[in-house]
Design an enzyme around this catalytic site. Structure first.
Site, mmCIF file in Angstrom:
data_model
loop_
_atom_site.group_PDB
_atom_site.id
_atom_site.type_symbol
_atom_site.label_atom_id
_atom_site.label_comp_id
_atom_site.label_asym_id
_atom_site.label_seq_id
_atom_site.Cartn_x
_atom_site.Cartn_y
_atom_site.Cartn_z
ATOM 1 C CB SER A 124 -0.867 -0.027 1.261
ATOM 2 O OG SER A 124 -1.493 1.214 1.456
ATOM 3 C CE1 TYR A 148 -3.751 -2.736 5.474
ATOM 4 C CE2 TYR A 148 -3.245 -0.454 4.889
ATOM 5 C CZ TYR A 148 -3.557 -1.751 4.518
ATOM 6 O OH TYR A 148 -3.655 -2.064 3.184
ATOM 7 C CE LYS A 152 -1.437 -4.610 3.349
ATOM 8 N NZ LYS A 152 -1.729 -5.905 2.717
HETATM 9 P P1 NAD Z 1 -10.900 -7.144 1.067
HETATM 10 O O1 NAD Z 1 -11.111 -7.112 2.533
HETATM 11 O O2 NAD Z 1 -12.081 -6.967 0.189
HETATM 12 O O3 NAD Z 1 -10.161 -8.505 0.632
HETATM 13 C C1 NAD Z 1 -9.269 -9.174 1.492
HETATM 14 C C2 NAD Z 1 -9.724 -10.630 1.541
HETATM 15 O O4 NAD Z 1 -8.839 -11.351 2.428
HETATM 16 C C3 NAD Z 1 -11.147 -10.795 2.074
HETATM 17 O O5 NAD Z 1 -11.860 -11.616 1.184
HETATM 18 C C4 NAD Z 1 -10.954 -11.455 3.453
HETATM 19 O O6 NAD Z 1 -12.032 -12.288 3.772
HETATM 20 C C5 NAD Z 1 -9.649 -12.210 3.238
HETATM 21 N N1 NAD Z 1 -8.895 -12.471 4.464
HETATM 22 C C6 NAD Z 1 -8.601 -11.610 5.468
HETATM 23 N N2 NAD Z 1 -7.872 -12.232 6.412
HETATM 24 C C7 NAD Z 1 -7.675 -13.508 5.987
HETATM 25 C C8 NAD Z 1 -7.002 -14.641 6.515
HETATM 26 N N3 NAD Z 1 -6.381 -14.588 7.694
HETATM 27 N N4 NAD Z 1 -7.024 -15.798 5.797
HETATM 28 C C9 NAD Z 1 -7.662 -15.867 4.602
HETATM 29 N N5 NAD Z 1 -8.326 -14.833 4.056
HETATM 30 C C10 NAD Z 1 -8.324 -13.668 4.746
HETATM 31 O O7 NAD Z 1 -9.782 -6.048 0.725
HETATM 32 P P2 NAD Z 1 -9.263 -5.525 -0.683
HETATM 33 O O8 NAD Z 1 -9.646 -4.098 -0.777
HETATM 34 O O9 NAD Z 1 -9.638 -6.465 -1.762
HETATM 35 O O10 NAD Z 1 -7.699 -5.570 -0.403
HETATM 36 C C11 NAD Z 1 -6.905 -6.670 -0.792
HETATM 37 C C12 NAD Z 1 -5.483 -6.437 -0.319
HETATM 38 O O11 NAD Z 1 -5.018 -5.197 -0.847
HETATM 39 C C13 NAD Z 1 -5.329 -6.334 1.188
HETATM 40 O O12 NAD Z 1 -4.136 -6.975 1.573
HETATM 41 C C14 NAD Z 1 -5.240 -4.844 1.434
HETATM 42 O O13 NAD Z 1 -4.497 -4.537 2.599
HETATM 43 C C15 NAD Z 1 -4.501 -4.384 0.194
HETATM 44 N N6 NAD Z 1 -4.760 -2.978 -0.129
HETATM 45 C C16 NAD Z 1 -6.049 -2.538 -0.262
HETATM 46 C C17 NAD Z 1 -6.296 -1.203 -0.536
HETATM 47 C C18 NAD Z 1 -7.701 -0.682 -0.633
HETATM 48 O O14 NAD Z 1 -7.903 0.523 -0.450
HETATM 49 N N7 NAD Z 1 -8.697 -1.511 -0.929
HETATM 50 C C19 NAD Z 1 -5.223 -0.322 -0.710
HETATM 51 C C20 NAD Z 1 -3.911 -0.811 -0.587
HETATM 52 C C21 NAD Z 1 -3.699 -2.145 -0.294
HETATM 53 C C1 WQD Z 2 -9.730 9.796 0.672
HETATM 54 C C2 WQD Z 2 -9.971 11.281 0.918
HETATM 55 C C3 WQD Z 2 -10.256 11.822 3.241
HETATM 56 C C4 WQD Z 2 -14.018 9.617 3.768
HETATM 57 C C5 WQD Z 2 -6.999 4.759 2.712
HETATM 58 C C6 WQD Z 2 -5.906 4.093 3.508
HETATM 59 C C7 WQD Z 2 -4.820 3.597 2.582
HETATM 60 C C8 WQD Z 2 -5.388 2.707 1.470
HETATM 61 C C9 WQD Z 2 -6.512 3.387 0.763
HETATM 62 C C10 WQD Z 2 -5.276 0.427 2.209
HETATM 63 C C11 WQD Z 2 -9.203 11.831 2.132
HETATM 64 C C12 WQD Z 2 -11.530 12.093 2.478
HETATM 65 C C13 WQD Z 2 -12.865 10.180 3.255
HETATM 66 C C14 WQD Z 2 -15.092 10.468 4.130
HETATM 67 C C15 WQD Z 2 -13.794 12.363 3.411
HETATM 68 N N1 WQD Z 2 -5.921 1.492 2.004
HETATM 69 N N2 WQD Z 2 -12.761 11.524 3.080
HETATM 70 N N3 WQD Z 2 -14.929 11.823 3.938
HETATM 71 O O1 WQD Z 2 -7.254 7.766 3.556
HETATM 72 O O2 WQD Z 2 -6.353 8.185 1.209
HETATM 73 O O3 WQD Z 2 -6.452 5.910 2.059
HETATM 74 O O4 WQD Z 2 -7.488 3.843 1.716
HETATM 75 O O5 WQD Z 2 -4.107 0.212 2.049
HETATM 76 O O6 WQD Z 2 -3.918 2.901 3.368
HETATM 77 O O7 WQD Z 2 -5.382 5.032 4.430
HETATM 78 O O8 WQD Z 2 -8.555 7.008 1.490
HETATM 79 O O9 WQD Z 2 -10.911 6.973 0.820
HETATM 80 O O10 WQD Z 2 -10.358 7.049 3.294
HETATM 81 O O11 WQD Z 2 -9.939 9.075 1.879
HETATM 82 O O12 WQD Z 2 -13.706 13.591 3.267
HETATM 83 O O13 WQD Z 2 -16.142 10.029 4.627
HETATM 84 O O14 WQD Z 2 -11.358 11.458 1.236
HETATM 85 O O15 WQD Z 2 -10.031 12.795 4.235
HETATM 86 O O16 WQD Z 2 -8.842 13.144 1.821
HETATM 87 P P1 WQD Z 2 -7.124 7.324 2.168
HETATM 88 P P2 WQD Z 2 -10.020 7.447 1.889
#
Ligand code: NAD
Ligand code: WQD
Length: 340
Positions: A124, A148, A152
Site C-alpha cells: 500500500s 496497518y 505492510k
Molecule cells: P478485502 O477485505 O475486500 O479482501 C481481502 C480478503 O482477504 C477478504 O476476502 C478477506 O475475507 C480475506 N482475508 C482476510 N484475512 C484472511 C485470513 N487470515 N485468511 C484468509 N483470508 C483472509 O480487501 P481488498 O480491498 O480487496 O484488499 C486486498 C489487499 O489489498 C489487502 O491486503 C489490502 O491490505 C490491500 N490494499 C487494499 C487497498 C484498498 O484501499 N482496498 C489499498 C492498498 C492495499
Molecule cells: C480519501 C480522501 C479523506 C471519507 C486509505 C488508507 C490507505 C489505502 C486506501 C489500504 C481523504 C476524504 C474520506 C469520508 C472524506 N488502504 N474523506 N470523507 O485515507 O487516502 O487511504 O485507503 O491500504 O492505506 O489510508 O482514502 O478513501 O479514506 O480518503 O472527506 O467520509 O477522502 O479525508 O482526503 P485514504 P479514503
C-alpha cells in the site's frame, strides 16, 4: 499459468481473478471470508464463463495451505488476504499483526514446503507515510504512521529476505494508491461491511440513498480547493497490474516494489462533482473537521510500473464514478441482497 490467489473473494481479489480467467490462466482461490462473501466468487464464475478451484482456508493455517499449494502446484501466488482498515488497526493491532504478518509468514513457509517460488504482494502507498516530496516514487523513505501500514512494511521486508535466501525466489510488491470503481458489468464491486471508511463507497451510498450526506474531512488543506487530494486507481486497471506482475516475476529473480496509481490526484469535492455527473443524483455534504492521520495530497510516480511492468492505467475518473454507480445502483445492499 497456474495462479493461487489468497483473499481472492475480496474487492480487489474478485476483479483480479476475473482478469486472470479471461486471460486463460488456471486459478485457485483461498479465503476465510472474514471480509467477503462466496457469492462474489459465484458471480466471477458467471462473468468469466469459466471455473476455478475454491477453498476456505485461513492463511495462518500453514498445514492446510501447504496441502492446497502442493495439490495445485501454482506457478505464482497473488497474496491479497489480510485486514485493511487503518482506523481499526489502531484499535486491534494484535489482530492486524497476526492476520497480516503472521499470516504472510505462514504463507511463505507453506510456499517453501510446496516448492512455489513467485509471489505478488498487495502492499500500500501507506508505507510511505508523510510525504517528504511528491509524487511519491519507490525510493521515497518508508515511514508508515499506523499499525496497518507497519504490517505492510514488515511483510515487504520479510518478502525481501525470502527472495535473498534463494536465488530462484522472486516477488513483486505492488503499492496500491486508492483503489476504486467496479467491473463494467456492475455484478462485482466493493461491498464494505458497516459504515464505509473510504470516500468512494461512502459517496456511492449517499447517492443511492443509504446515507443522508457525506462528511468532508477538512477544507483547509494546502490544495486547490482545500480538500484532500488522492490518486484514485480503477480496480480493473489495478487487477491488470497483477497480470503484468506475475509475468514480470516469472521472468525475473529478486524483489521489486512498484507504485500502482495513475499519476494524477483529485480532491474530495472533485470526486463529489464527478459522482453527481455519473449518477445524476445529488450528493449532499457537510464540511467537518480533519480526520486524524490524513495528509493533504497523495499521488504516485508511475514511471517504474510503466517502464518495467509495461503497465499503465487506462480508465478516467468518469469511468470510475460510472462503474461505481452502476455497481451501487444495481446492488444497493451489496452481495447481501443476493439470495444465491
Ligand atoms: P478485502 O477485505 O475486500 O479482501 C481481502 C480478503 O482477504 C477478504 O476476502 C478477506 O475475507 C480475506 N482475508 C482476510 N484475512 C484472511 C485470513 N487470515 N485468511 C484468509 N483470508 C483472509 O480487501 P481488498 O480491498 O480487496 O484488499 C486486498 C489487499 O489489498 C489487502 O491486503 C489490502 O491490505 C490491500 N490494499 C487494499 C487497498 C484498498 O484501499 N482496498 C489499498 C492498498 C492495499
Ligand atoms: C480519501 C480522501 C479523506 C471519507 C486509505 C488508507 C490507505 C489505502 C486506501 C489500504 C481523504 C476524504 C474520506 C469520508 C472524506 N488502504 N474523506 N470523507 O485515507 O487516502 O487511504 O485507503 O491500504 O492505506 O489510508 O482514502 O478513501 O479514506 O480518503 O472527506 O467520509 O477522502 O479525508 O482526503 P485514504 P479514503
Amino acid at each position: 499459468m497456474k495462479v493461487f490467489v489468497t483473499g481472492g473473494a475480496g474487492y480487489i481479489g474478485t476483479h483480479t481473478v476475473l482478469e486472470l480467467l479471461r486471460d486463460g490462466h488456471e486459478v485457485c482461490v483461498s479465503d476465510n471470508y472474514r471480509n467477503s462473501s462466496p457469492v462474489a466468487l459465484d458471480r466471477v464464475r458467471r462473468l468469466a464463463n469459466a471455473d476455478f478451484r475454491q477453498c476456505e482456508i485461513d492463511i495462518r493455517d500453514q498445514d492446510t495451505l501447504a496441502q492446497a499449494l502442493a495439490d495445485f502446484q501454482p506457478d505464482a501466488v497473488i497474496h491479497f488476504a489480510g485486514l485493511k482498515a487503518v482506523g481499526e488497526s489502531s484499535e486491534i493491532p494484535i489482530d492486524y499483526y497476526d492476520n497480516n504478518v503472521v499470516g504472510s509468514l505462514r504463507l511463505l513457509a507453506a510456499m517453501d514446503e510446496a516448492g512455489c517460488t513467485r509471489i505478488v504482494f498487495s502492499s500500500s502507498a501507506t508505507v510511505y507515510g508523510e510525504p517528504q516530496y511528491l509524487p511519491y516514487d519507490e525510493q521515497h523513505p518508508l515511514a508508515p504512521t499506523n499499525p496497518y501500514g507497519r504490517t505492510k512494511l514488515m511483510v515487504e521486508e520479510i518478502i525481501r529476505d525470502w527472495c535473498r535466501s534463494k536465488p530462484q525466489n522472486s516477488a513483486a510488491l505492488l503499492r496500491y494508491f486508492n483503489p476504486v470503481g467496479a467491473h463494467a458489468s456492475g455484478d462485482i464491486g466493493e461491498d464494505p461491511r458497516g459504515t464505509p471508511n473510504n470516500l468512494m463507497p461512502f459517496v456511492a451510498q449517499v447517492a443511492v440513498g443509504r446515507r443522508s450526506h457525506l462528511s468532508v474531512f477538512g477544507n483547509d488543506y494546502a490544495t486547490a480547493d482545500g480538500t484532500g487530494e488522492r490518486d484514485y486507481i480503477h480496480v480493473v486497471d489495478l487487477a491488470r497490474a497483477h497480470l503484468a506482475a506475475i509475468h514480470y516475476a516469472s521472468r525475473r529473480q529478486g524483489c521489486e516494489a512498484f507504485n500502482i496509481g495513475t499519476g494524477s490526484a483529485y480532491s474530495v469535492l472533485q470526486i463529489v462533482d464527478a459522482f453527481e455527473r455519473a449518477s445524476g443524483r445529488t450528493v449532499p455534504y457537510q464540511v467537518s473537521v480533519r480526520r486524524a492521520g490524513d495528509i493533504a495530497t497523495s499521488v504516485a510516480c508511475v514511471d517504474k510500473a510503466r517502464d518495467t511492468l509495461g503497465w499503465a492505467s487506462r480508465h478516467t475518473l468518469d469511468d470510475i464514478c460510472q462503474s461505481s454507480w452502476n455497481w451501487q445502483s444495481r446492488n444497493p445492499e451489496g452481495y447481501g441482497g443476493d439470495a444465491a
